[in-house]
Design a protein around this motif. Structure first.
Motif, PDB file in Angstrom:
ATOM      1  N   LEU A  37       0.827  -1.203   0.000  1.00  0.00           N
ATOM      2  CA  LEU A  37       0.000   0.000   0.000  1.00  0.00           C
ATOM      3  C   LEU A  37       0.865   1.258   0.000  1.00  0.00           C
ATOM      4  O   LEU A  37       0.605   2.198  -0.759  1.00  0.00           O
ATOM      5  N   GLU A  38       1.921   1.271   0.828  1.00  0.00           N
ATOM      6  CA  GLU A  38       2.825   2.419   0.851  1.00  0.00           C
ATOM      7  C   GLU A  38       3.484   2.612  -0.505  1.00  0.00           C
ATOM      8  O   GLU A  38       3.609   3.739  -0.990  1.00  0.00           O
ATOM      9  N   ALA A  39       3.904   1.527  -1.147  1.00  0.00           N
ATOM     10  CA  ALA A  39       4.526   1.634  -2.473  1.00  0.00           C
ATOM     11  C   ALA A  39       3.543   2.226  -3.475  1.00  0.00           C
ATOM     12  O   ALA A  39       3.915   3.067  -4.302  1.00  0.00           O
ATOM     13  N   ARG A  40       2.277   1.833  -3.389  1.00  0.00           N
ATOM     14  CA  ARG A  40       1.268   2.378  -4.298  1.00  0.00           C
ATOM     15  C   ARG A  40       1.021   3.857  -4.046  1.00  0.00           C
ATOM     16  O   ARG A  40       0.822   4.631  -4.983  1.00  0.00           O
ATOM     17  N   PHE A  41       1.030   4.271  -2.767  1.00  0.00           N
ATOM     18  CA  PHE A  41       0.885   5.700  -2.454  1.00  0.00           C
ATOM     19  C   PHE A  41       2.022   6.500  -3.076  1.00  0.00           C
ATOM     20  O   PHE A  41       1.803   7.552  -3.675  1.00  0.00           O
ATOM     21  N   TYR A  42       3.256   5.989  -2.935  1.00  0.00           N
ATOM     22  CA  TYR A  42       4.393   6.704  -3.499  1.00  0.00           C
ATOM     23  C   TYR A  42       4.361   6.707  -5.021  1.00  0.00           C
ATOM     24  O   TYR A  42       4.762   7.685  -5.653  1.00  0.00           O
ATOM     25  N   THR A  43       3.869   5.646  -5.622  1.00  0.00           N
ATOM     26  CA  THR A  43       3.708   5.629  -7.074  1.00  0.00           C
ATOM     27  C   THR A  43       2.703   6.692  -7.508  1.00  0.00           C
ATOM     28  O   THR A  43       2.932   7.432  -8.470  1.00  0.00           O
ATOM     29  N   ALA A  44       1.583   6.776  -6.783  1.00  0.00           N
ATOM     30  CA  ALA A  44       0.571   7.790  -7.099  1.00  0.00           C
ATOM     31  C   ALA A  44       1.129   9.190  -6.892  1.00  0.00           C
ATOM     32  O   ALA A  44       0.858  10.102  -7.686  1.00  0.00           O
ATOM     33  N   LEU A  45       1.934   9.376  -5.841  1.00  0.00           N
ATOM     34  CA  LEU A  45       2.543  10.683  -5.598  1.00  0.00           C
ATOM     35  C   LEU A  45       3.508  11.043  -6.723  1.00  0.00           C
ATOM     36  O   LEU A  45       3.514  12.176  -7.213  1.00  0.00           O
ATOM     37  N   ALA A  46       4.303  10.079  -7.160  1.00  0.00           N
ATOM     38  CA  ALA A  46       5.233  10.338  -8.260  1.00  0.00           C
ATOM     39  C   ALA A  46       4.473  10.723  -9.526  1.00  0.00           C
ATOM     40  O   ALA A  46       4.881  11.639 -10.250  1.00  0.00           O
ATOM     41  N   LYS A  47       3.355  10.068  -9.788  1.00  0.00           N
ATOM     42  CA  LYS A  47       2.534  10.411 -10.958  1.00  0.00           C
ATOM     43  C   LYS A  47       1.968  11.815 -10.810  1.00  0.00           C
ATOM     44  O   LYS A  47       1.955  12.599 -11.763  1.00  0.00           O
ATOM     45  N   GLN A  48       1.516  12.148  -9.598  1.00  0.00           N
ATOM     46  CA  GLN A  48       0.956  13.487  -9.365  1.00  0.00           C
ATOM     47  C   GLN A  48       2.017  14.561  -9.591  1.00  0.00           C
ATOM     48  O   GLN A  48       1.749  15.569 -10.245  1.00  0.00           O
TER      49      GLN A  48
END
Length: 108
Positions: A37-48
């Motif tokens: 879940l943390e990895a997915r949050f950081y992926t979403a943040l990188a996309k943002q």
């Protein structure tokens, strides 16, 4: 002499047992789920960040901030004239990591 060896062996076993317990805890389904879940949050943040830096004219943003679930703060900025995106991660304990990425190679 034998007492020292026995004490050293006991200490080594204690450390090995503690490591095994830590590895077991980190290998649980909950720990794996949290890490995923943390990895997915950081992926979403990188996309943002990427979307904001390279967005269409009028939609681009020069900076932003995100606070993570563990108390870390991720701030990013595109300092004028540098052609870079600077991302600063401040951990809850105060540890700071700064990453600077040139954007010139990525513009379309």
């Amino acid at each position: 002499e034998a007492k020292k060896k026995a004490d050293a062996d006991a200490e080594a076993k204690k450390k090995a047992d503690a490591k095994a317990l830590k590895d077991e805890i980190n290998g649980t389904a909950v720990a794996k789920f949290k890490a995923n879940l943390e990895a997915r949050f950081y992926t979403a943040l990188a996309k943002q960040i990427t979307d904001n830096v390279f967005g269409a004219d009028g939609l681009q943003q020069d900076s932003g901030t995100f606070t993570g679930t563990n108390g870390e703060t991720v701030a990013w900025t595109t300092p004028g004239g540098t052609g870079n995106v600077v991302v600063t991660v401040t951990e809850a304990d105060g540890t700071v990591t700064t990453i600077s990425v040139p954007t010139g190679d990525f513009e379309f």
